[in-house]
Scaffold this motif. Structure first.
Motif, mmCIF file in Angstrom:
data_model
loop_
_atom_site.group_PDB
_atom_site.id
_atom_site.type_symbol
_atom_site.label_atom_id
_atom_site.label_comp_id
_atom_site.label_asym_id
_atom_site.label_seq_id
_atom_site.Cartn_x
_atom_site.Cartn_y
_atom_site.Cartn_z
ATOM 1 N N LEU A 264 1.038 -1.275 -0.140
ATOM 2 C CA LEU A 264 0.056 -0.025 0.085
ATOM 3 C C LEU A 264 0.890 1.232 0.186
ATOM 4 C CD1 LEU A 264 -0.378 -0.578 3.227
ATOM 5 C CD2 LEU A 264 -1.953 -0.382 2.455
ATOM 6 N N PHE A 265 0.786 2.065 0.279
ATOM 7 C CA PHE A 265 1.629 3.242 0.308
ATOM 8 C C PHE A 265 2.344 3.438 -0.871
ATOM 9 C CE2 PHE A 265 0.933 1.430 4.192
ATOM 10 C CZ PHE A 265 0.288 2.341 5.086
ATOM 11 N N ALA A 266 2.499 4.841 -1.294
ATOM 12 C CA ALA A 266 3.696 5.196 -2.049
ATOM 13 C C ALA A 266 3.616 6.584 -2.194
ATOM 14 C CB ALA A 266 3.611 4.488 -3.343
ATOM 15 N N ILE A 267 3.940 7.435 -2.806
ATOM 16 C CA ILE A 267 3.889 8.783 -2.721
ATOM 17 C C ILE A 267 2.970 9.356 -3.857
ATOM 18 C CG2 ILE A 267 5.079 10.865 -2.141
ATOM 19 C CD1 ILE A 267 6.780 9.048 -0.632
ATOM 20 N N PHE A 268 2.958 10.528 -4.237
ATOM 21 C CA PHE A 268 2.156 11.271 -5.342
ATOM 22 C C PHE A 268 3.083 10.720 -6.573
ATOM 23 C CE2 PHE A 268 4.815 15.001 -5.636
ATOM 24 C CZ PHE A 268 5.400 14.800 -4.134
ATOM 25 N N ASN A 269 2.135 10.975 -7.858
ATOM 26 C CA ASN A 269 2.705 10.804 -9.126
ATOM 27 C C ASN A 269 4.003 11.643 -9.504
ATOM 28 O OD1 ASN A 269 1.312 13.094 -9.891
ATOM 29 N ND2 ASN A 269 -0.038 12.112 -11.066
ATOM 30 N N VAL A 270 4.405 11.215 -10.522
ATOM 31 C CA VAL A 270 5.624 11.941 -10.881
ATOM 32 C C VAL A 270 5.479 13.256 -11.362
ATOM 33 C CG1 VAL A 270 5.539 11.286 -13.217
ATOM 34 C CG2 VAL A 270 7.856 11.647 -12.419
ATOM 35 N N GLU A 271 4.341 13.711 -11.865
ATOM 36 C CA GLU A 271 3.932 15.051 -12.171
ATOM 37 C C GLU A 271 3.855 16.148 -10.858
ATOM 38 O OE1 GLU A 271 0.441 14.842 -14.486
ATOM 39 O OE2 GLU A 271 1.435 13.944 -16.144
ATOM 40 N N CYS A 272 3.917 15.532 -9.976
ATOM 41 C CA CYS A 272 3.944 16.295 -8.728
ATOM 42 C C CYS A 272 4.999 16.284 -7.949
ATOM 43 C CB CYS A 272 2.647 15.708 -7.738
ATOM 44 S SG CYS A 272 1.128 15.495 -8.405
ATOM 45 N N ALA A 273 6.196 15.698 -8.440
ATOM 46 C CA ALA A 273 7.539 15.638 -7.791
ATOM 47 C C ALA A 273 8.415 16.884 -8.122
ATOM 48 C CB ALA A 273 8.202 14.486 -8.255
ATOM 49 N N GLN B 207 11.193 18.963 -9.459
ATOM 50 C CA GLN B 207 11.917 19.065 -10.683
ATOM 51 C C GLN B 207 12.034 20.427 -11.164
ATOM 52 O OE1 GLN B 207 9.994 17.018 -13.953
ATOM 53 N NE2 GLN B 207 8.214 16.711 -12.953
ATOM 54 N N ALA B 208 12.800 20.464 -12.090
ATOM 55 C CA ALA B 208 13.178 21.985 -12.729
ATOM 56 C C ALA B 208 12.135 22.137 -13.828
ATOM 57 C CB ALA B 208 14.554 21.903 -13.166
ATOM 58 N N GLY B 209 11.918 23.472 -13.851
ATOM 59 C CA GLY B 209 10.941 23.823 -15.149
ATOM 60 C C GLY B 209 9.560 24.467 -14.420
ATOM 61 N N SER B 210 8.929 25.436 -15.171
ATOM 62 C CA SER B 210 7.743 26.122 -14.780
ATOM 63 C C SER B 210 6.738 25.111 -14.451
ATOM 64 C CB SER B 210 7.432 27.047 -15.873
ATOM 65 O OG SER B 210 7.304 26.451 -16.877
ATOM 66 N N ILE B 211 6.619 24.190 -15.099
ATOM 67 C CA ILE B 211 5.394 23.239 -15.135
ATOM 68 C C ILE B 211 5.559 22.519 -13.611
ATOM 69 C CG2 ILE B 211 4.423 21.135 -15.840
ATOM 70 C CD1 ILE B 211 4.928 21.951 -18.553
ATOM 71 N N ALA B 212 6.772 22.149 -13.394
ATOM 72 C CA ALA B 212 7.061 21.437 -12.252
ATOM 73 C C ALA B 212 6.718 22.395 -11.058
ATOM 74 C CB ALA B 212 8.486 20.761 -12.104
ATOM 75 N N GLY C 287 16.307 8.534 -13.111
ATOM 76 C CA GLY C 287 15.723 7.665 -14.094
ATOM 77 C C GLY C 287 14.478 7.786 -14.364
ATOM 78 N N THR C 288 13.661 8.814 -13.520
ATOM 79 C CA THR C 288 12.470 9.031 -13.771
ATOM 80 C C THR C 288 12.324 10.365 -14.623
ATOM 81 O OG1 THR C 288 12.131 10.275 -11.777
ATOM 82 C CG2 THR C 288 12.004 7.863 -11.651
ATOM 83 N N ARG C 289 10.920 10.789 -14.736
ATOM 84 C CA ARG C 289 10.803 12.188 -15.465
ATOM 85 C C ARG C 289 11.761 13.377 -14.547
ATOM 86 N NH1 ARG C 289 4.115 12.107 -16.324
ATOM 87 N NH2 ARG C 289 4.018 9.905 -17.423
ATOM 88 N N LEU C 290 12.049 13.028 -13.484
ATOM 89 C CA LEU C 290 12.820 14.049 -13.119
ATOM 90 C C LEU C 290 14.050 14.579 -13.627
ATOM 91 C CD1 LEU C 290 12.797 13.079 -9.160
ATOM 92 C CD2 LEU C 290 11.272 14.515 -10.190
ATOM 93 N N GLY C 291 14.612 13.634 -14.354
ATOM 94 C CA GLY C 291 15.908 13.903 -15.391
ATOM 95 C C GLY C 291 17.110 13.442 -14.540
ATOM 96 N N PRO C 292 18.092 13.395 -15.670
ATOM 97 C CA PRO C 292 19.489 12.911 -15.205
ATOM 98 C C PRO C 292 20.223 14.097 -14.323
ATOM 99 C CG PRO C 292 19.384 13.734 -17.678
ATOM 100 C CD PRO C 292 18.036 13.549 -17.033
#
Length: 417
Positions: A15-24, A26-31, A326-331
């Motif tokens: 069970l548990f895990a955290i919010f989706n990658v779009e909420c993590a 990261q750099a950039g205006s959308i993030a 290795g996720t959408r957060l980027g290298p």
């Protein structure tokens, strides 16, 4: 349990895990916008109903027989477990026994079951008219004392026919539910580190006033008040946040709640130990997070009525940062040094609903079952995948915690091993 424009909260579930990658972070205006949307506190937004948002208030009546059903061979009644004599051969005397045996919390039609988690189908000749109390923990031989004692498998009874994701009653006696004043809706979790102090995440309480929420200790099943040992509630007198907290990436996500009155400690309510400054647990250490969060992220996820637990291994910092890259957060993503990581096993994680929930790791002699508050649920990528989650690293804030308690005239010995 909460809308996305209320501050982020992470939770548990098998069970548990955290919010989706779009909420993590990261750099950039959308993030940046995602971070602001998730961590911005807006108390005026109503909390959706359902799940643990429906908190049952104390009833003023005493224990009673709930109803009746018929077993396969003998008639029985659904009664709260402490109104059913665990002995089938003789009358049990109060405080001469250790527990009531197993309770089956399944809900279905395959066997006789009862409506509430704390009920059991009791033979008519074993039904009691007065509460039966087992021997208090302090009276049991060789019982360890002090902070961080986990009641393995819970107090009073064990759970049958269930999965390992549910904690036993009173198993993690330091786990605190934070509830909004007035409507008692649940929004975050915390840990009791002193009878009068709760530690939680800044992102849970930023922008809130002390009188807008309360701390509840000793909770287990949020949908009933029939547990033998009742929960306690205290109002929050003062909120202290770490001066280096950063809203953009929730770095230094440490907050202390000074309560108006101390909790009365007991078998099901106790403080957790704190680590020494910079003394983080070794990679691979198996820890537990506990709370009432969702099973999956988003609107389809369901909150748990019964406190859940999830075992999580500690992941070393560099490995965790590498996996995040290795996720959408980027290298080029850089994990803030105020975090530690745990988890990374698919299907076993923390998730939405319990920001500030404890990550407790074992210390000392294994037979003592003693734990320290090593981390607090902060953020992550998705739910239940194979990427670890980030937890506020409590060991980095130990000196700050000590100083704040001393400034408020509170002893720091309660959480010391």
């Amino acid at each position: 349990m909460r809308s996305r424009n209320q501050f982020f909260i992470v939770t548990l579930s098998a069970l548990f895990a955290i919010f989706n990658v779009e909420c993590a972070p990261q750099a950039g205006s959308i993030a940046d916008k995602n971070i602001k949307d998730i961590f911005n506190t807006n108390p005026s937004v109503p909390t959706p109903s359902g799940g643990i948002g429906k908190i049952v208030q104390p009833d003023t009546g005493g224990p009673s027989i709930i109803g009746s059903i018929s077993g396969k061979s003998n008639n029985c009644q659904c009664v709260v477990y402490y109104m059913c004599d665990p002995s089938t051969n003789s009358v049990t005397e109060p405080e001469t026994f250790d527990g009531f045996g197993e309770i089956d919390i399944r809900f279905g039609n395959d066997d006789p079951v009862c409506e509430l988690s704390v009920e059991k189908c009791c033979a008519l000749n074993r039904t009691l008219t007065e509460v039966l109390n087992p021997k208090p923990l302090e009276q049991r031989p060789n019982r360890p004392t002090g902070c961080g004692i986990r009641n393995v498998n819970g107090l009073d009874f064990t759970l049958g026919s269930t999965t390992d994701d549910k904690s036993g009653f009173g198993e993690f006696p330091w786990t605190i539910a934070l509830l909004r004043s007035g409507n008692a809706t649940y929004f975050c979790a915390g840990s009791l580190i002193h009878p009068q102090v709760v530690m939680t995440a800044v992102h849970c309480v930023i922008g809130q006033q002390p009188g807008s929420f309360v701390a509840r200790a000793g909770e287990w099943d949020s949908q009933t008040t029939k547990e033998r040992l009742p929960y306690q509630e205290q109002s929050v007198q003062r909120i202290i946040t770490h001066p280096n907290y950063k809203s953009r990436n929730v770095a230094n996500d440490f907050a202390l709640l000074i309560l108006s009155q101390p909790f009365i400690l007991g078998d099901h309510i106790n403080v957790v130990c704190l680590p020494q400054q910079n003394a983080s647990p070794a990679p691979g250490t198996s820890c537990f997070s506990s709370g009432w969060g969702k099973d999956v992220f988003g609107a389809s996820g369901k909150y748990s009525a019964i406190m859940k637990r999830v075992p999580l291994p500690v992941v070393d910092f560099d490995t965790c940062q590498h996996q995040f890259r290795g996720t959408r957060l980027g290298p080029k993503f850089a994990l803030d040094r105020s975090f530690m990581c745990a988890g990374g096993q698919r299907g076993v994680d923390t998730c939405q609903g319990d920001g500030g929930a404890p990550l407790a790791c074992p210390i000392g002699i294994p037979s003592e079952n003693r734990y320290q508050l090593s981390g607090m649920v902060a953020w992550g990528i998705g739910c239940n995948d194979d990427v670890p989650a980030a937890y506020a690293n409590v060991a980095l804030a130990r000196s700050w915690i000590d100083d704040r308690l001393l400034e408020n005239g509170l002893a720091i010995s309660d959480y010391a091993v």
